[in-house]
Scaffold this motif. Sequence first.
Motif, PDB file in Angstrom:
ATOM      1  N   VAL A  78      -8.510 -28.071 -39.400  1.00  0.00           N
ATOM      2  CA  VAL A  78      -7.446 -28.789 -38.705  1.00  0.00           C
ATOM      3  C   VAL A  78      -7.088 -27.928 -37.501  1.00  0.00           C
ATOM      4  O   VAL A  78      -6.694 -26.776 -37.653  1.00  0.00           O
ATOM      5  CB  VAL A  78      -6.216 -29.006 -39.614  1.00  0.00           C
ATOM      6  N   LEU A  79      -7.237 -28.478 -36.295  1.00  0.00           N
ATOM      7  CA  LEU A  79      -7.091 -27.689 -35.072  1.00  0.00           C
ATOM      8  C   LEU A  79      -5.692 -27.723 -34.464  1.00  0.00           C
ATOM      9  O   LEU A  79      -5.432 -27.006 -33.506  1.00  0.00           O
ATOM     10  CB  LEU A  79      -8.103 -28.183 -34.030  1.00  0.00           C
ATOM     11  N   VAL A  80      -4.800 -28.552 -35.004  1.00  0.00           N
ATOM     12  CA  VAL A  80      -3.462 -28.713 -34.431  1.00  0.00           C
ATOM     13  C   VAL A  80      -2.412 -28.551 -35.520  1.00  0.00           C
ATOM     14  O   VAL A  80      -2.601 -29.033 -36.639  1.00  0.00           O
ATOM     15  CB  VAL A  80      -3.320 -30.108 -33.765  1.00  0.00           C
ATOM     16  N   ASP A  81      -1.328 -27.881 -35.197  1.00  0.00           N
ATOM     17  CA  ASP A  81      -0.222 -27.733 -36.140  1.00  0.00           C
ATOM     18  C   ASP A  81       0.580 -29.029 -36.213  1.00  0.00           C
ATOM     19  O   ASP A  81       0.673 -29.776 -35.233  1.00  0.00           O
ATOM     20  CB  ASP A  81       0.715 -26.596 -35.702  1.00  0.00           C
ATOM     21  N   ASN A  82       1.180 -29.277 -37.365  1.00  0.00           N
ATOM     22  CA  ASN A  82       1.995 -30.472 -37.556  1.00  0.00           C
ATOM     23  C   ASN A  82       3.188 -30.479 -36.598  1.00  0.00           C
ATOM     24  O   ASN A  82       3.783 -29.440 -36.325  1.00  0.00           O
ATOM     25  CB  ASN A  82       2.480 -30.538 -39.008  1.00  0.00           C
ATOM     26  N   ALA A  83       3.528 -31.656 -36.092  1.00  0.00           N
ATOM     27  CA  ALA A  83       4.693 -31.883 -35.226  1.00  0.00           C
ATOM     28  C   ALA A  83       4.600 -31.134 -33.896  1.00  0.00           C
ATOM     29  O   ALA A  83       5.604 -30.702 -33.357  1.00  0.00           O
ATOM     30  CB  ALA A  83       5.992 -31.550 -35.953  1.00  0.00           C
ATOM     31  N   THR A  84       3.386 -30.996 -33.367  1.00  0.00           N
ATOM     32  CA  THR A  84       3.215 -30.365 -32.063  1.00  0.00           C
ATOM     33  C   THR A  84       2.648 -31.380 -31.084  1.00  0.00           C
ATOM     34  O   THR A  84       1.961 -32.326 -31.464  1.00  0.00           O
ATOM     35  CB  THR A  84       2.269 -29.143 -32.121  1.00  0.00           C
ATOM     36  N   PRO A  85       2.927 -31.184 -29.789  1.00  0.00           N
ATOM     37  CA  PRO A  85       2.404 -32.117 -28.787  1.00  0.00           C
ATOM     38  C   PRO A  85       0.891 -31.963 -28.623  1.00  0.00           C
ATOM     39  O   PRO A  85       0.361 -30.860 -28.736  1.00  0.00           O
ATOM     40  CB  PRO A  85       3.126 -31.726 -27.498  1.00  0.00           C
ATOM     41  N   VAL A  86       0.232 -33.091 -28.370  1.00  0.00           N
ATOM     42  CA  VAL A  86      -1.203 -33.087 -28.107  1.00  0.00           C
ATOM     43  C   VAL A  86      -1.477 -33.840 -26.808  1.00  0.00           C
ATOM     44  O   VAL A  86      -0.708 -34.706 -26.402  1.00  0.00           O
ATOM     45  CB  VAL A  86      -2.020 -33.713 -29.266  1.00  0.00           C
ATOM     46  N   GLU A  87      -2.583 -33.481 -26.188  1.00  0.00           N
ATOM     47  CA  GLU A  87      -3.019 -34.113 -24.947  1.00  0.00           C
ATOM     48  C   GLU A  87      -4.095 -35.153 -25.258  1.00  0.00           C
ATOM     49  O   GLU A  87      -4.700 -35.148 -26.321  1.00  0.00           O
ATOM     50  CB  GLU A  87      -3.605 -33.059 -24.002  1.00  0.00           C
ATOM     51  N   TYR A  88      -4.366 -36.010 -24.277  1.00  0.00           N
ATOM     52  CA  TYR A  88      -5.449 -36.969 -24.392  1.00  0.00           C
ATOM     53  C   TYR A  88      -6.771 -36.215 -24.553  1.00  0.00           C
ATOM     54  O   TYR A  88      -7.022 -35.245 -23.848  1.00  0.00           O
ATOM     55  CB  TYR A  88      -5.498 -37.867 -23.146  1.00  0.00           C
ATOM     56  N   ASP A  89      -7.600 -36.640 -25.473  1.00  0.00           N
ATOM     57  CA  ASP A  89      -8.938 -36.095 -25.717  1.00  0.00           C
ATOM     58  C   ASP A  89      -8.920 -34.673 -26.291  1.00  0.00           C
ATOM     59  O   ASP A  89      -9.935 -34.003 -26.292  1.00  0.00           O
ATOM     60  CB  ASP A  89      -9.782 -36.153 -24.442  1.00  0.00           C
ATOM     61  N   GLN A  90      -7.777 -34.209 -26.778  1.00  0.00           N
ATOM     62  CA  GLN A  90      -7.699 -32.884 -27.398  1.00  0.00           C
ATOM     63  C   GLN A  90      -8.275 -32.963 -28.815  1.00  0.00           C
ATOM     64  O   GLN A  90      -7.938 -33.860 -29.579  1.00  0.00           O
ATOM     65  CB  GLN A  90      -6.245 -32.418 -27.462  1.00  0.00           C
ATOM     66  N   PRO A  91      -9.163 -32.031 -29.186  1.00  0.00           N
ATOM     67  CA  PRO A  91      -9.702 -32.035 -30.546  1.00  0.00           C
ATOM     68  C   PRO A  91      -8.592 -31.802 -31.578  1.00  0.00           C
ATOM     69  O   PRO A  91      -7.753 -30.924 -31.412  1.00  0.00           O
ATOM     70  CB  PRO A  91     -10.688 -30.868 -30.543  1.00  0.00           C
ATOM     71  N   LEU A  92      -8.615 -32.621 -32.643  1.00  0.00           N
ATOM     72  CA  LEU A  92      -7.614 -32.529 -33.700  1.00  0.00           C
ATOM     73  C   LEU A  92      -8.211 -31.953 -34.990  1.00  0.00           C
ATOM     74  O   LEU A  92      -7.572 -31.166 -35.674  1.00  0.00           O
ATOM     75  CB  LEU A  92      -7.024 -33.913 -33.995  1.00  0.00           C
ATOM     76  N   PHE A  93      -9.428 -32.383 -35.318  1.00  0.00           N
ATOM     77  CA  PHE A  93     -10.099 -31.971 -36.545  1.00  0.00           C
ATOM     78  C   PHE A  93     -11.567 -31.681 -36.251  1.00  0.00           C
ATOM     79  O   PHE A  93     -12.137 -32.264 -35.329  1.00  0.00           O
ATOM     80  CB  PHE A  93     -10.060 -33.092 -37.605  1.00  0.00           C
ATOM     81  N   LEU A  94     -12.164 -30.796 -37.065  1.00  0.00           N
ATOM     82  CA  LEU A  94     -13.610 -30.613 -37.070  1.00  0.00           C
ATOM     83  C   LEU A  94     -14.138 -31.207 -38.369  1.00  0.00           C
ATOM     84  O   LEU A  94     -13.600 -30.932 -39.445  1.00  0.00           O
ATOM     85  CB  LEU A  94     -13.987 -29.127 -37.008  1.00  0.00           C
ATOM     86  N   VAL A  95     -15.180 -32.036 -38.246  1.00  0.00           N
ATOM     87  CA  VAL A  95     -15.759 -32.720 -39.410  1.00  0.00           C
ATOM     88  C   VAL A  95     -17.231 -32.346 -39.507  1.00  0.00           C
ATOM     89  O   VAL A  95     -17.960 -32.379 -38.510  1.00  0.00           O
ATOM     90  CB  VAL A  95     -15.616 -34.254 -39.265  1.00  0.00           C
ATOM     91  N   ASP A  96     -17.652 -32.008 -40.722  1.00  0.00           N
ATOM     92  CA  ASP A  96     -19.059 -31.744 -40.978  1.00  0.00           C
ATOM     93  C   ASP A  96     -19.673 -33.060 -41.457  1.00  0.00           C
ATOM     94  O   ASP A  96     -19.405 -33.509 -42.583  1.00  0.00           O
ATOM     95  CB  ASP A  96     -19.216 -30.669 -42.062  1.00  0.00           C
ATOM     96  N   PRO A  97     -20.478 -33.724 -40.611  1.00  0.00           N
ATOM     97  CA  PRO A  97     -21.008 -35.027 -41.005  1.00  0.00           C
ATOM     98  C   PRO A  97     -21.992 -34.936 -42.172  1.00  0.00           C
ATOM     99  O   PRO A  97     -22.251 -35.937 -42.838  1.00  0.00           O
ATOM    100  CB  PRO A  97     -21.713 -35.537 -39.744  1.00  0.00           C
ATOM    101  N   ALA A  98     -22.526 -33.757 -42.446  1.00  0.00           N
ATOM    102  CA  ALA A  98     -23.450 -33.582 -43.564  1.00  0.00           C
ATOM    103  C   ALA A  98     -22.708 -33.412 -44.881  1.00  0.00           C
ATOM    104  O   ALA A  98     -23.307 -33.457 -45.948  1.00  0.00           O
ATOM    105  CB  ALA A  98     -24.340 -32.363 -43.314  1.00  0.00           C
ATOM    106  N   GLY A  99     -21.361 -33.184 -44.788  1.00  0.00           N
ATOM    107  CA  GLY A  99     -20.576 -32.866 -45.974  1.00  0.00           C
ATOM    108  C   GLY A  99     -20.240 -34.006 -46.779  1.00  0.00           C
ATOM    109  O   GLY A  99     -19.876 -34.911 -47.083  1.00  0.00           O
TER     110      GLY A  99
END
Length: 159
Positions: free
Chosen positions: A138-159
């Motif tokens: 999880v790349l962002v803390d809860n209740a924090t501002p985010v920008e357009y196109d900012q990564p939020l999560f990393l997902v392993d598609p093989a997982g």
Amino acid sequence: MKAKEIQELIDFISNSGLAEVKIETEEFKLSIKKYSEAPTVKVETVTAPAVAPVAAAPAPVPSASPAPAAAPAKEDTSKYVEIKSPMIGTFYRTPNPDADAFVSVGDTVSAGQTVCIIEAMKLFNEIESEVSGKIVKVLVDNATPVEYDQPLFLVDPAG
């Protein structure tokens, strides 16, 4: 802009953590700066048309934490897929303060599954995963501002 729209914008900025927003059109200039708890507003009416039209979109304000997009030094993140923010707003991991997070590290998600909420202008938008896989980070803390196109999560598609 109507007074109600300006007030909604002020409320959004107060709750988002942004320090400053400027909007300029041919008809008006709006500048909102937050120095303390109460933001200050300056509205100017333009009487003569500008030489060149100016976009009505707010200027992007860098978030307080642009570093989360950087990958950990020891981990190979090239195999991971990012779930990115489709809008500017406030990131929430839970549907309400008393609930569990939509997803946590180690959870398996499927395409179309809600992974978080982003609040923009008092509207709560459910953000869905575009990929299936395992949440790695999880790349962002809860209740924090985010920008357009900012990564939020990393997902392993093989997982």
